[in-house]
Design a protein around this motif. Structure first.
Motif, mmCIF file in Angstrom:
data_model
loop_
_atom_site.group_PDB
_atom_site.id
_atom_site.type_symbol
_atom_site.label_atom_id
_atom_site.label_comp_id
_atom_site.label_asym_id
_atom_site.label_seq_id
_atom_site.Cartn_x
_atom_site.Cartn_y
_atom_site.Cartn_z
ATOM 1 N N ARG A 55 -41.896 35.468 -72.112
ATOM 2 C CA ARG A 55 -41.955 34.653 -70.896
ATOM 3 C C ARG A 55 -40.676 33.831 -70.760
ATOM 4 O O ARG A 55 -40.268 33.153 -71.711
ATOM 5 N N LYS B 2 -57.318 40.071 -76.985
ATOM 6 C CA LYS B 2 -57.116 41.007 -75.868
ATOM 7 C C LYS B 2 -56.714 42.381 -76.393
ATOM 8 O O LYS B 2 -57.288 43.401 -76.012
ATOM 9 N N LYS C 298 -46.351 36.892 -79.029
ATOM 10 C CA LYS C 298 -45.839 36.434 -77.727
ATOM 11 C C LYS C 298 -44.515 35.742 -77.978
ATOM 12 O O LYS C 298 -44.270 35.245 -79.077
ATOM 13 N N LYS D 189 -34.681 31.500 -62.200
ATOM 14 C CA LYS D 189 -34.548 31.231 -60.757
ATOM 15 C C LYS D 189 -33.178 30.655 -60.449
ATOM 16 O O LYS D 189 -32.717 29.732 -61.114
ATOM 17 N N GLY E 48 -42.850 42.445 -70.931
ATOM 18 C CA GLY E 48 -42.566 41.416 -69.927
ATOM 19 C C GLY E 48 -43.705 40.420 -69.797
ATOM 20 O O GLY E 48 -44.801 40.618 -70.303
ATOM 21 N N ASP E 49 -43.437 39.322 -69.127
ATOM 22 C CA ASP E 49 -44.444 38.332 -68.721
ATOM 23 C C ASP E 49 -43.769 37.552 -67.588
ATOM 24 O O ASP E 49 -42.823 38.070 -66.960
ATOM 25 N N ILE E 50 -44.184 36.326 -67.335
ATOM 26 C CA ILE E 50 -43.576 35.552 -66.248
ATOM 27 C C ILE E 50 -42.049 35.518 -66.445
ATOM 28 O O ILE E 50 -41.565 35.214 -67.529
ATOM 29 N N GLY E 51 -41.319 35.858 -65.405
ATOM 30 C CA GLY E 51 -39.856 35.798 -65.445
ATOM 31 C C GLY E 51 -39.197 36.968 -66.155
ATOM 32 O O GLY E 51 -37.962 37.033 -66.243
ATOM 33 N N GLY F 10 -50.274 33.662 -56.903
ATOM 34 C CA GLY F 10 -49.062 34.286 -57.420
ATOM 35 C C GLY F 10 -48.550 35.300 -56.412
ATOM 36 O O GLY F 10 -49.246 35.634 -55.425
ATOM 37 N N VAL G 80 -48.203 40.897 -61.303
ATOM 38 C CA VAL G 80 -49.658 41.068 -61.369
ATOM 39 C C VAL G 80 -50.278 40.940 -59.977
ATOM 40 O O VAL G 80 -51.112 41.760 -59.569
ATOM 41 N N SER H 2 -49.359 33.342 -53.264
ATOM 42 C CA SER H 2 -48.726 32.027 -53.439
ATOM 43 C C SER H 2 -47.512 32.149 -54.358
ATOM 44 O O SER H 2 -47.274 33.208 -54.941
ATOM 45 N N SER I 142 -44.910 29.043 -56.845
ATOM 46 C CA SER I 142 -45.025 27.677 -57.347
ATOM 47 C C SER I 142 -44.739 26.643 -56.251
ATOM 48 O O SER I 142 -44.973 25.450 -56.467
ATOM 49 N N LYS J 19 -39.751 39.473 -53.208
ATOM 50 C CA LYS J 19 -39.861 38.874 -54.540
ATOM 51 C C LYS J 19 -39.049 39.602 -55.603
ATOM 52 O O LYS J 19 -38.456 38.972 -56.474
ATOM 53 N N ARG K 199 -38.703 33.168 -51.506
ATOM 54 C CA ARG K 199 -39.919 32.368 -51.615
ATOM 55 C C ARG K 199 -40.997 32.930 -50.691
ATOM 56 O O ARG K 199 -40.703 33.462 -49.616
ATOM 57 N N ASN L 268 -57.312 41.168 -67.736
ATOM 58 C CA ASN L 268 -55.897 41.547 -67.561
ATOM 59 C C ASN L 268 -55.356 42.389 -68.720
ATOM 60 O O ASN L 268 -54.140 42.576 -68.842
HETATM 61 P P1 NDP Z 1 -44.139 37.053 -62.479
HETATM 62 O O1 NDP Z 1 -43.026 36.247 -63.018
HETATM 63 O O2 NDP Z 1 -43.899 38.408 -61.968
HETATM 64 O O3 NDP Z 1 -44.895 36.217 -61.331
HETATM 65 C C1 NDP Z 1 -45.435 34.966 -61.589
HETATM 66 C C2 NDP Z 1 -45.973 34.396 -60.297
HETATM 67 O O4 NDP Z 1 -46.692 33.192 -60.576
HETATM 68 C C3 NDP Z 1 -44.887 33.998 -59.316
HETATM 69 O O5 NDP Z 1 -45.370 34.116 -58.009
HETATM 70 C C4 NDP Z 1 -44.642 32.529 -59.682
HETATM 71 O O6 NDP Z 1 -44.111 31.760 -58.634
HETATM 72 C C5 NDP Z 1 -46.046 32.075 -59.996
HETATM 73 N N1 NDP Z 1 -45.997 30.970 -60.973
HETATM 74 C C6 NDP Z 1 -45.398 30.980 -62.191
HETATM 75 N N2 NDP Z 1 -45.526 29.783 -62.783
HETATM 76 C C7 NDP Z 1 -46.212 29.011 -61.907
HETATM 77 C C8 NDP Z 1 -46.665 27.681 -61.944
HETATM 78 N N3 NDP Z 1 -46.424 26.881 -62.995
HETATM 79 N N4 NDP Z 1 -47.357 27.217 -60.858
HETATM 80 C C9 NDP Z 1 -47.594 28.020 -59.781
HETATM 81 N N5 NDP Z 1 -47.183 29.284 -59.700
HETATM 82 C C10 NDP Z 1 -46.514 29.785 -60.749
HETATM 83 O O7 NDP Z 1 -45.236 37.084 -63.658
HETATM 84 P P2 NDP Z 1 -46.463 38.073 -63.857
HETATM 85 O O8 NDP Z 1 -47.025 38.480 -62.557
HETATM 86 O O9 NDP Z 1 -46.059 39.105 -64.836
HETATM 87 O O10 NDP Z 1 -47.504 37.118 -64.624
HETATM 88 C C11 NDP Z 1 -48.483 36.340 -63.941
HETATM 89 C C12 NDP Z 1 -49.604 35.948 -64.907
HETATM 90 O O11 NDP Z 1 -50.200 37.162 -65.432
HETATM 91 C C13 NDP Z 1 -49.169 35.155 -66.139
HETATM 92 O O12 NDP Z 1 -50.220 34.282 -66.507
HETATM 93 C C14 NDP Z 1 -49.009 36.224 -67.219
HETATM 94 O O13 NDP Z 1 -49.136 35.700 -68.525
HETATM 95 C C15 NDP Z 1 -50.187 37.117 -66.857
HETATM 96 N N6 NDP Z 1 -50.116 38.483 -67.378
HETATM 97 C C16 NDP Z 1 -49.064 39.308 -67.074
HETATM 98 C C17 NDP Z 1 -49.029 40.600 -67.553
HETATM 99 C C18 NDP Z 1 -47.967 41.563 -67.156
HETATM 100 O O14 NDP Z 1 -48.122 42.747 -67.492
HETATM 101 N N7 NDP Z 1 -46.930 41.158 -66.471
HETATM 102 C C19 NDP Z 1 -50.077 41.087 -68.480
HETATM 103 C C20 NDP Z 1 -51.188 40.184 -68.647
HETATM 104 C C21 NDP Z 1 -51.175 38.926 -68.136
HETATM 105 P P3 NDP Z 1 -42.545 31.374 -58.638
HETATM 106 O O15 NDP Z 1 -41.845 32.604 -58.190
HETATM 107 O O16 NDP Z 1 -42.448 30.221 -57.721
HETATM 108 O O17 NDP Z 1 -42.234 31.006 -60.073
#
Ligand code: NDP
Length: 445
Positions: A94, A114, A126, A134, A165-168, A237, A241, A260, A262, A284, A290, A371
């Motif tokens: 992440r 999981k 992890k 960003k 991968g994960d967020i970011g 989000g 995902v 949505s 952040s 995106k 955004r 998930n």
């Molecule tokens: P991405 O980085 O592709 O997307 C994340 C999304 O969530 C973006 O829209 C982002 O908005 C938003 N977001 C992130 N942080 C925040 C926050 N603090 N408050 C509000 N919105 C937020 O990540 P993923 O889609 O891969 O992951 C999303 C979730 O799914 C996470 O919890 C991740 O751990 C989980 N997950 C992902 C997997 C995967 O295969 N990718 C597998 C299993 C679980 P912004 O662009 O503004 O940051």
């Protein structure tokens, strides 16, 4: 709180001070499996739960890199190698400014259960960094990823630890990380998943978490005699995902009305159809813009600083981040007639929110079950890499569907409480048993 859980948690809090997300994740598991452990003293004698809550290894390191202005930047990198009882450590990386030890330990802990649930031989881990992708140029992201891998490469390998991968962290970042590993080791091997198709990736991996979450929701609905057609869905989000959750929901005839990021939420009462979804993907994944721009393009409502949970829906799919559904949000969802919550994100619902869903006896699929399709398909990518083969799209999708069905069956097996299925208890217990039995076999290691 049960006195055994209380004593156990006192110890966890003392050993891991200030790590509130980690405490939250451990407590949820402890509460739901302590009665099972009490009934099965072999786990208690071997202190399996105490061992599972202690990472096998935590790696923290400096990540220096030079930005486009020539200035040195310093981030902190992490890899938590939580549990390898049933296979090599596996779990995402992440990249987000909020990343700290507590968040990654909670994610690694969840990952152990999981991964066990997926039916595949993968342990839990992890990692990540407080680097914020960003607003960074491609060159800066590459410089960061290369520096991150300059340390991480010592600790991973196809039979040791395989990050994803994960967020970011999407295709671009996996590419830069893989390139640097290959250069350092002079070796082309499956040390990361989520790779592009032309250099070892698997079909369906990008779609897998979102698709899998919808398949899981479909199983929950089926068991209670309902179907998804025409259901109004809210999704949070707008990343990996969320995007593929919308795609699969559309395919099954449901209607998604929110997305949505952040900064805020869009509400599109006509539904986010495939054409609008293609726009979101471009916005995106390519333009890195955004979600507000969607509202401007289609002339619909944008709610700055808000999450989607106050919007009336039949089914909710939190797919952004942890603790994004509070107790109040959960109450509003239930009061508005929501019948099913399936978590694409990890731990998106606060503990009091989970209680609210369970008291109302709505269908609630916790992230570690709902998930798990993402990591399961990552394990399928590992299998294809080992075989030096690629499976067809239909083949991978079929396997993913079968895995989500098995996870659901296992949750039902361990979570049935009369007519109600407690999916939290089911997922935690089923995930625990497989890892715990392997740990018993391995002795005190
Ligand atoms: P991405 O980085 O592709 O997307 C994340 C999304 O969530 C973006 O829209 C982002 O908005 C938003 N977001 C992130 N942080 C925040 C926050 N603090 N408050 C509000 N919105 C937020 O990540 P993923 O889609 O891969 O992951 C999303 C979730 O799914 C996470 O919890 C991740 O751990 C989980 N997950 C992902 C997997 C995967 O295969 N990718 C597998 C299993 C679980 P912004 O662009 O503004 O940051």
């Amino acid at each position: 709180m049960d006195k055994n859980v209380e004593a156990f948690m006192e110890d966890i809090v003392a050993k891991n001070p200030g790590e509130k997300e980690f405490h939250q994740a451990v407590q949820e598991v402890a509460e739901s499996i302590m009665p099972f452990i009490e009934k099965n003293p072999k786990y208690k004698r071997a202190k399996i739960l105490e061992r599972i809550a202690e990472p096998e290894r935590v790696i923290m390191f400096r990540v220096p890199w030079i930005d486009d202005a020539g200035e040195i930047q310093i981030n902190r990198g992490y890899r938590i190698q939580m549990n390898s009882a049933i296979g090599p450590y596996k779990g995402g990386l992440r990249l987000h400014p909020s990343v700290n030890l507590s968040i990654l330990k909670f994610l690694a802990f969840e990952q152990v259960f999981k991964n066990s649930l997926t039916t595949l031989p993968i342990g839990g881990g992890k990692g990540g960094s407080n680097f914020n992708p960003k607003g960074k140029s491609d060159n800066e992201v590459m410089k960061f990823c290369q520096s991150f891998m300059n340390e991480l490469y010592r600790h991973i390998g196809p039979n040791t630890d395989v990050p994803a991968g994960d967020i970011g962290v999407g295709g671009r970042e996996i590419g830069y990380l893989f390139g640097q590993y290959k250069r350092l080791r002079n070796e082309f091997s499956g040390i990361l998943t989520g790779k592009a198709l032309n250099w070892g990736g698997s079909l369906i991996r990008p779609e897998a978490t979102g698709y899998g979450c919808v398949y899981f929701a479909q199983e929950m609905m089926k068991l209670s005699g309902k179907n998804m057609k025409g259901k109004i869905c809210t999704v949070s989000g707008s990343g990996n995902v969320a995007q593929y959750t919308v795609e699969k929901l559309n395919e099954l005839g449901a209607k998604v009305v929110t997305l949505s990021d952040s900064s805020g939420t869009i509400y599109d009462p006509d539904g986010i159809d495939s054409k609008k979804l293609a726009y979101v993907m471009e916005l995106k994944n390519v333009k890195r813009g955004r979600i507000k721009e969607y509202a401007e393009k289609y002339g619909i409502t944008y709610e700055a600083g808000k999450r989607p949970w106050h919007i009336k829906c039949d089914m909710a799919f939190p797919s952004a981040t942890q603790n994004e559904i509070s107790k109040e949000d959960a109450k509003i969802l239930v009061d508005n007639g929501c019948i099913c919550v399936a978590e694409g994100a990890n731990m998106p619902t606060e503990p009091e929110g989970i209680e609210t869903f369970q008291k109302a006896k709505i269908l609630y699929g916790p992230g570690k079950a709902a998930n798990a399709g993402g990591v399961a398909t990552s394990a399928l990518e590992m299998s294809q890499n080992s075989l030096r083969m690629s499976w067809r799209r239909e083949e991978v999708n079929e396997k993913l569907q079968w895995i989500m069905k098995s996870i659901h069956e296992n949750c039902v097996k361990y979570g049935k409480e009369g007519a109600y299925v407690n999916y939290v208890k089911g997922a935690n217990t089923a995930g625990f048993v497989k890892v715990a039995d392997a740990m018993l076999d391995h002795g005190a290691v």
